[in-house]
Write a protein that holds these residues in place. Structure first.
Motif, mmCIF file in Angstrom:
data_model
loop_
_atom_site.group_PDB
_atom_site.id
_atom_site.type_symbol
_atom_site.label_atom_id
_atom_site.label_comp_id
_atom_site.label_asym_id
_atom_site.label_seq_id
_atom_site.Cartn_x
_atom_site.Cartn_y
_atom_site.Cartn_z
ATOM 1 N N LEU A 155 -2.483 -57.484 37.000
ATOM 2 C CA LEU A 155 -2.602 -58.403 35.864
ATOM 3 C C LEU A 155 -3.331 -59.678 36.272
ATOM 4 O O LEU A 155 -3.022 -60.297 37.292
ATOM 5 N N THR A 156 -4.311 -60.053 35.476
ATOM 6 C CA THR A 156 -5.093 -61.266 35.723
ATOM 7 C C THR A 156 -5.174 -62.073 34.432
ATOM 8 O O THR A 156 -4.886 -61.580 33.350
ATOM 9 N N GLY A 157 -5.600 -63.342 34.564
ATOM 10 C CA GLY A 157 -5.890 -64.155 33.393
ATOM 11 C C GLY A 157 -4.821 -65.133 32.997
ATOM 12 O O GLY A 157 -5.084 -66.074 32.248
ATOM 13 N N ALA A 158 -3.579 -64.936 33.460
ATOM 14 C CA ALA A 158 -2.485 -65.833 33.087
ATOM 15 C C ALA A 158 -2.008 -66.608 34.310
ATOM 16 O O ALA A 158 -2.014 -66.099 35.435
ATOM 17 N N ARG A 159 -1.587 -67.845 34.077
ATOM 18 C CA ARG A 159 -0.988 -68.627 35.139
ATOM 19 C C ARG A 159 0.366 -68.030 35.517
ATOM 20 O O ARG A 159 1.015 -67.362 34.692
ATOM 21 N N PRO A 160 0.829 -68.233 36.751
ATOM 22 C CA PRO A 160 2.106 -67.624 37.171
ATOM 23 C C PRO A 160 3.271 -67.981 36.255
ATOM 24 O O PRO A 160 4.148 -67.146 36.008
ATOM 25 N N GLU A 161 3.268 -69.226 35.724
ATOM 26 C CA GLU A 161 4.401 -69.630 34.886
ATOM 27 C C GLU A 161 4.416 -68.932 33.530
ATOM 28 O O GLU A 161 5.399 -69.038 32.785
ATOM 29 N N PHE A 162 3.336 -68.215 33.194
ATOM 30 C CA PHE A 162 3.330 -67.447 31.957
ATOM 31 C C PHE A 162 4.539 -66.510 31.903
ATOM 32 O O PHE A 162 5.164 -66.342 30.848
ATOM 33 N N TYR A 163 4.865 -65.914 33.049
ATOM 34 C CA TYR A 163 5.891 -64.875 33.086
ATOM 35 C C TYR A 163 7.305 -65.433 33.124
ATOM 36 O O TYR A 163 8.280 -64.669 33.063
ATOM 37 N N SER A 164 7.444 -66.754 33.221
ATOM 38 C CA SER A 164 8.779 -67.355 33.235
ATOM 39 C C SER A 164 8.911 -68.505 32.241
ATOM 40 O O SER A 164 9.965 -69.138 32.170
ATOM 41 N N ALA A 165 7.872 -68.756 31.446
ATOM 42 C CA ALA A 165 7.871 -69.908 30.537
ATOM 43 C C ALA A 165 8.878 -69.756 29.410
ATOM 44 O O ALA A 165 9.297 -70.742 28.813
ATOM 45 N N TRP A 166 9.234 -68.524 29.100
ATOM 46 C CA TRP A 166 10.177 -68.282 27.999
ATOM 47 C C TRP A 166 11.339 -67.442 28.507
ATOM 48 O O TRP A 166 11.132 -66.412 29.169
ATOM 49 N N THR A 167 12.531 -67.870 28.231
ATOM 50 C CA THR A 167 13.721 -67.148 28.690
ATOM 51 C C THR A 167 14.513 -66.544 27.533
ATOM 52 O O THR A 167 15.643 -66.107 27.711
ATOM 53 N N GLY A 168 13.916 -66.520 26.359
ATOM 54 C CA GLY A 168 14.605 -65.993 25.195
ATOM 55 C C GLY A 168 14.733 -64.480 25.213
ATOM 56 O O GLY A 168 14.087 -63.780 26.003
ATOM 57 N N GLN A 169 15.562 -63.977 24.335
ATOM 58 C CA GLN A 169 15.742 -62.543 24.204
ATOM 59 C C GLN A 169 14.608 -61.952 23.371
ATOM 60 O O GLN A 169 14.124 -62.575 22.432
ATOM 61 N N PHE A 170 14.172 -60.757 23.736
ATOM 62 C CA PHE A 170 13.128 -60.108 22.954
ATOM 63 C C PHE A 170 13.405 -58.617 22.880
ATOM 64 O O PHE A 170 14.050 -58.039 23.758
ATOM 65 N N ASP A 171 12.925 -58.025 21.816
ATOM 66 C CA ASP A 171 13.064 -56.586 21.598
ATOM 67 C C ASP A 171 11.916 -55.883 22.292
ATOM 68 O O ASP A 171 10.753 -56.076 21.930
ATOM 69 N N ALA A 172 12.220 -55.094 23.302
ATOM 70 C CA ALA A 172 11.169 -54.432 24.072
ATOM 71 C C ALA A 172 10.461 -53.347 23.278
ATOM 72 O O ALA A 172 9.440 -52.822 23.729
ATOM 73 N N ASP A 173 10.970 -53.001 22.104
ATOM 74 C CA ASP A 173 10.312 -51.997 21.271
ATOM 75 C C ASP A 173 9.159 -52.657 20.512
ATOM 76 O O ASP A 173 9.371 -53.348 19.518
ATOM 77 N N PHE A 174 7.969 -52.434 20.997
ATOM 78 C CA PHE A 174 6.780 -53.051 20.406
ATOM 79 C C PHE A 174 6.055 -52.086 19.470
ATOM 80 O O PHE A 174 5.013 -52.412 18.910
ATOM 81 N N SER B 27 5.320 -61.144 25.600
ATOM 82 C CA SER B 27 4.191 -62.007 25.264
ATOM 83 C C SER B 27 4.248 -62.436 23.805
ATOM 84 O O SER B 27 3.952 -63.585 23.469
ATOM 85 N N ARG B 28 4.630 -61.513 22.934
ATOM 86 C CA ARG B 28 4.776 -61.866 21.522
ATOM 87 C C ARG B 28 5.852 -62.935 21.337
ATOM 88 O O ARG B 28 5.679 -63.905 20.586
ATOM 89 N N GLY B 29 6.972 -62.760 22.035
ATOM 90 C CA GLY B 29 8.027 -63.755 21.936
ATOM 91 C C GLY B 29 7.586 -65.116 22.436
ATOM 92 O O GLY B 29 7.888 -66.152 21.823
ATOM 93 N N LEU B 30 6.868 -65.117 23.549
ATOM 94 C CA LEU B 30 6.364 -66.377 24.103
ATOM 95 C C LEU B 30 5.421 -67.062 23.125
ATOM 96 O O LEU B 30 5.522 -68.274 22.885
#
Length: 407
Positions: free
Chosen positions: A11-30, A77-80
């Protein structure tokens, strides 16, 4: 959470904090956002991709639906993007992940599929402001432009280069009104705009400390530096403003003017609310349509964004090169559009004209075979030893086009 996924799919293009910027719950069914029915509805009302491009998008959606790991990333990503409540500037700064799965269409359309999943949220944002959805529909026309541009550049369908601007469209920072796009922002010109209390004429003074060449351009424009450059001065007291005048055609005067505050009122300066004008690349720049867009925007923002109290419209573009009249002639729509604005110089280069009038791919301008009159005239200008550059310009929302200037 996504460490293994980052390594597995490069994975490229996102800063490292992209993956931890949001701690909310999300539905993995996309999967719901990947159905053909959902995408057909979005395409019919908003993106309006051609059949071939839309078919490629649906193929990418099918490939994503078969990959549970990437669907989980898409759901996060959608949740973020749409549920975290994070500021749009921060979201744009974070970037966006691009997977490298070996399935080209999936890699190229992954980001767009996530962005399109937020259409219902964006509709709610428009509804809360009371803005008719026709403006949202017009704004999402950019997706079609970018997908077509991607095809022209890479030779395949995809969407990869305008994701930060997608964030601004989704947060109503960029809205298309007629021919032009408008972005709520903060004035970035290094100038102070004044207006005569007597007759409403407009004057711009340069900020201080800016190096200026003998030709009135900022030193460093086109990477041309002047060892004999001079520096602007600016001073403000309780009684007056003093500084170098910006001439309306976009150069800096070597003379210092003193403007009494009893005679001149401040209008805008760097950092204050403004609306930035963008020119979508989807047709000719009709001057009457452009003027109508600006007039509509003058009424639109006070009605739907009253808290902004914006001071000016600004635009930064290669179309504002003051040499355009000499290159294209006074009847050119580009020149006529330019003359709606009070221009001001910026330290830029010819990157804008290369990508705007030609292509984003590397090329030798002097050996390019022109396909349009604009390309031919620009090439002739370079063959004669010339250069081109971008500049800024402003219009006052309650004023005339162009702003009335002091003789």
């Amino acid at each position: 959470m996504f460490e293994e996924l980052i390594e597995k799919y490069g994975l490229t293009g996102a800063r490292p904090e992209f993956y931890s910027a949001w701690t909310g719950q999300f539905d993995a069914d996309f999967s719901g956002w990947l159905s053909r029915a959902y995408l057909e509805d979005v395409n019919a009302r908003y993106t309006r991709l051609g059949d071939e491009a839309f078919g490629a998008l649906c193929t990418a959606a099918g490939a994503l639906a078969e990959n549970p790991e990437l669907c989980a990333l898409a759901a996060y990503s959608r949740g973020l993007l749409f549920e975290s409540g994070l500021n749009e500037d921060y979201l744009a700064l974070l970037g966006f992940p691009r997977p490298h799965t070996g399935i080209q269409l999936l890699d190229d359309f992954f980001g767009l599929l996530v962005h399109l999943s937020g259409i219902p949220v964006v509709e709610q944002r428009y509804a809360r402001r009371g803005i008719p959805l026709e403006y949202m529909q017009a704004s999402y026309n950019s997706v079609r432009i970018w997908v077509n541009s991607f095809k022209a550049f890479y030779g395949r369908w995809g969407h990869d280069r305008e994701r930060p601007r997608m964030v601004y469209i989704e947060h109503l920072r960029i809205i298309r009104i007629g021919r032009l796009e408008f972005e709520t922002n903060w004035f970035s010109g290094k100038i102070v705009i004044l207006r005569s209390r007597k007759d409403g004429t407009v004057l711009a003074l340069s900020e201080g400390g800016i190096p200026v060449r003998q030709d009135g351009r900022i030193s460093g424009t086109n990477d041309i530096w002047d060892g004999k450059c001079w520096y602007t001065v600016f001073d403000e007291t309780q009684a007056y403003y003093k500084g170098h005048v910006i001439l309306p055609e976009g150069s800096v005067s070597p003379y210092v003017s003193v403007c009494l505050k009893s005679e001149w009122e401040p209008v805008a300066r760097r950092g204050q609310n403004s609306v930035n004008i963008h020119i979508p690349r989807d047709g000719r720049l009709d001057i009457q349509e452009a003027m109508e867009s600006i007039r509509r925007a003058c009424a639109f923002y006070p009605e739907y964004f009253p808290e902004r109290d914006f001071r000016t419209f600004e635009c930064h573009t290669w179309l504002f090169d003051p040499q355009m009249a000499e290159i294209l002639g006074d009847s050119s729509n580009i020149v006529r559009f330019q003359r709606l604005f009070y221009l001001f110089p910026e330290a830029t280069d010819d990157g804008g004209v290369r990508t705007g009038a030609f292509t984003e791919a590397p090329f030798d301008l002097l050996t390019w075979q022109p396909e349009t009159t604009l390309q031919r005239r620009v090439i002739e200008h370079y063959q004669a030893g010339g250069h081109m550059f971008a500049a800024g310009g402003f219009i006052l929302p309650e004023g005339e086009m162009p702003p009335r200037q002091r003789n």
